[in-house]
Motif scaffolding. Sequence first.
Motif, short mmCIF file in Angstrom:
data_model
loop_
_atom_site.label_atom_id
_atom_site.label_comp_id
_atom_site.label_asym_id
_atom_site.label_seq_id
_atom_site.Cartn_x
_atom_site.Cartn_y
_atom_site.Cartn_z
N THR A 86 2.38 -17.72 -50.86
CA THR A 86 1.08 -17.22 -51.27
C THR A 86 1.06 -17.03 -52.78
OG1 THR A 86 -0.59 -15.51 -50.98
CG2 THR A 86 1.70 -14.81 -50.82
N THR A 87 -0.06 -17.34 -53.37
CA THR A 87 -0.22 -17.11 -54.81
C THR A 87 -1.08 -15.89 -55.07
OG1 THR A 87 -2.13 -18.59 -54.91
CG2 THR A 87 0.04 -19.56 -55.35
N ALA A 88 -1.43 -15.18 -54.02
CA ALA A 88 -2.30 -14.00 -54.15
C ALA A 88 -1.53 -12.75 -53.73
CB ALA A 88 -3.55 -14.17 -53.28
N ALA A 89 -0.55 -12.40 -54.52
CA ALA A 89 0.23 -11.20 -54.23
C ALA A 89 -0.47 -9.98 -54.82
CB ALA A 89 1.64 -11.35 -54.77
N ASP A 90 -1.69 -9.74 -54.38
CA ASP A 90 -2.44 -8.59 -54.86
C ASP A 90 -2.77 -7.65 -53.70
OD1 ASP A 90 -4.83 -9.51 -53.57
OD2 ASP A 90 -5.19 -10.83 -55.25
N LEU A 91 -3.38 -6.54 -54.01
CA LEU A 91 -3.60 -5.49 -53.02
C LEU A 91 -4.52 -5.89 -51.87
CD1 LEU A 91 -3.95 -2.48 -55.47
CD2 LEU A 91 -1.93 -3.24 -54.21
N ASP A 92 -5.34 -6.90 -52.05
CA ASP A 92 -6.22 -7.34 -50.97
C ASP A 92 -5.52 -8.24 -49.97
OD1 ASP A 92 -8.38 -5.97 -52.06
OD2 ASP A 92 -9.01 -7.69 -53.27
N HIS A 93 -4.34 -8.71 -50.30
CA HIS A 93 -3.65 -9.68 -49.46
C HIS A 93 -2.30 -9.19 -48.93
CE1 HIS A 93 -6.43 -12.07 -51.92
NE2 HIS A 93 -6.54 -12.80 -50.84
N ILE A 94 -1.98 -7.93 -49.19
CA ILE A 94 -0.67 -7.39 -48.82
C ILE A 94 -0.85 -6.02 -48.14
CG2 ILE A 94 1.54 -6.54 -49.69
CD1 ILE A 94 1.16 -8.43 -52.05
N VAL A 95 -0.05 -5.81 -47.10
CA VAL A 95 0.03 -4.51 -46.44
C VAL A 95 1.51 -4.13 -46.40
CG1 VAL A 95 -0.23 -3.32 -44.22
CG2 VAL A 95 -2.04 -4.80 -45.03
N SER A 96 1.81 -2.88 -46.60
CA SER A 96 3.20 -2.44 -46.44
C SER A 96 3.30 -1.59 -45.18
CB SER A 96 3.67 -1.66 -47.66
OG SER A 96 2.92 -0.49 -47.83
N LEU A 97 4.35 -1.82 -44.43
CA LEU A 97 4.59 -1.09 -43.20
C LEU A 97 5.50 0.10 -43.48
CD1 LEU A 97 5.17 -4.10 -40.78
CD2 LEU A 97 3.06 -2.83 -41.21
N VAL A 103 3.80 -7.23 -45.68
CA VAL A 103 3.12 -8.21 -44.85
C VAL A 103 2.18 -9.02 -45.74
CG1 VAL A 103 1.59 -8.59 -42.88
CG2 VAL A 103 3.18 -6.65 -42.87
N PHE A 104 2.38 -10.33 -45.76
CA PHE A 104 1.47 -11.23 -46.46
C PHE A 104 0.34 -11.59 -45.50
CE2 PHE A 104 5.53 -12.37 -48.69
CZ PHE A 104 5.17 -11.86 -49.92
N LEU A 105 -0.88 -11.15 -45.81
CA LEU A 105 -2.00 -11.34 -44.90
C LEU A 105 -2.71 -12.68 -45.04
CD1 LEU A 105 -3.62 -7.81 -45.11
CD2 LEU A 105 -2.22 -8.74 -43.26
N SER A 106 -2.75 -13.21 -46.25
CA SER A 106 -3.50 -14.45 -46.43
C SER A 106 -3.13 -15.12 -47.74
CB SER A 106 -5.00 -14.17 -46.41
OG SER A 106 -5.36 -13.30 -47.46
N GLY A 107 -3.73 -16.30 -47.99
CA GLY A 107 -3.47 -17.10 -49.18
C GLY A 107 -4.40 -16.72 -50.30
N PRO A 108 -4.59 -17.57 -51.25
CA PRO A 108 -4.33 -19.00 -51.25
C PRO A 108 -2.83 -19.32 -51.28
CG PRO A 108 -5.14 -18.34 -53.39
CD PRO A 108 -5.20 -17.14 -52.51
N PHE A 109 -2.52 -20.51 -50.82
CA PHE A 109 -1.14 -20.95 -50.70
C PHE A 109 -0.87 -22.13 -51.62
CE2 PHE A 109 -2.16 -18.91 -46.70
CZ PHE A 109 -1.08 -18.07 -46.53
N PHE A 110 0.42 -22.28 -51.93
CA PHE A 110 0.84 -23.36 -52.81
C PHE A 110 2.24 -23.79 -52.39
CE2 PHE A 110 2.45 -25.09 -56.88
CZ PHE A 110 1.42 -25.96 -57.16
N LYS A 111 2.63 -24.98 -52.76
CA LYS A 111 4.01 -25.42 -52.55
C LYS A 111 4.50 -26.14 -53.80
CE LYS A 111 2.85 -28.33 -49.14
NZ LYS A 111 3.02 -29.26 -48.03
N LEU A 112 5.76 -25.92 -54.11
CA LEU A 112 6.39 -26.56 -55.26
C LEU A 112 7.08 -27.85 -54.81
CD1 LEU A 112 8.17 -23.53 -56.99
CD2 LEU A 112 6.01 -24.60 -57.65
#
Length: 129
Positions: A86-97, A103-112
């Motif tokens: 995921t390239t969106a490691a921000d507060l709208d896309h992450i939950v901590s347990l 927990v990565f909830l969503s993208g956008p996604f990328f591959k190298l």
Amino acid sequence: MLTLQMDFLSERENLLVLKDDLQTSEWCRVPTVYPMLCGAKVLTIEGFGGCLNQNQQSDTGEKRLILAHSLCAGWLQQVFHGRVFTTAADLDHIVSLPNETVVFLSGPFFKLSSNTRENIGAYLTSAAQ
């Protein structure tokens, strides 16, 4: 571009790949995706009882450090060893347990590309020496 952002079929596939890649991770999780309940305009995923990180202002410095470690370790593991990240490691896309798992909830996604991974890996190895 807007069409690509609204295509939840692509998001579904990337979450399935990410979940498979991180199935043994001690730091990160990905929600279960319910493919039969997904479509181009609907994405159905597992809910979590964790907290959005933006609501954790009262956490201690030690807990924040553990969460930061989990986030960085899991994300870097995925960048260098996974098929997508995921390239969106921000507060709208992450939950901590509660167990300090991220927990990565969503993208956008990328591959190298493998060449890019090797170049970055070589750079980081030389920078660490």
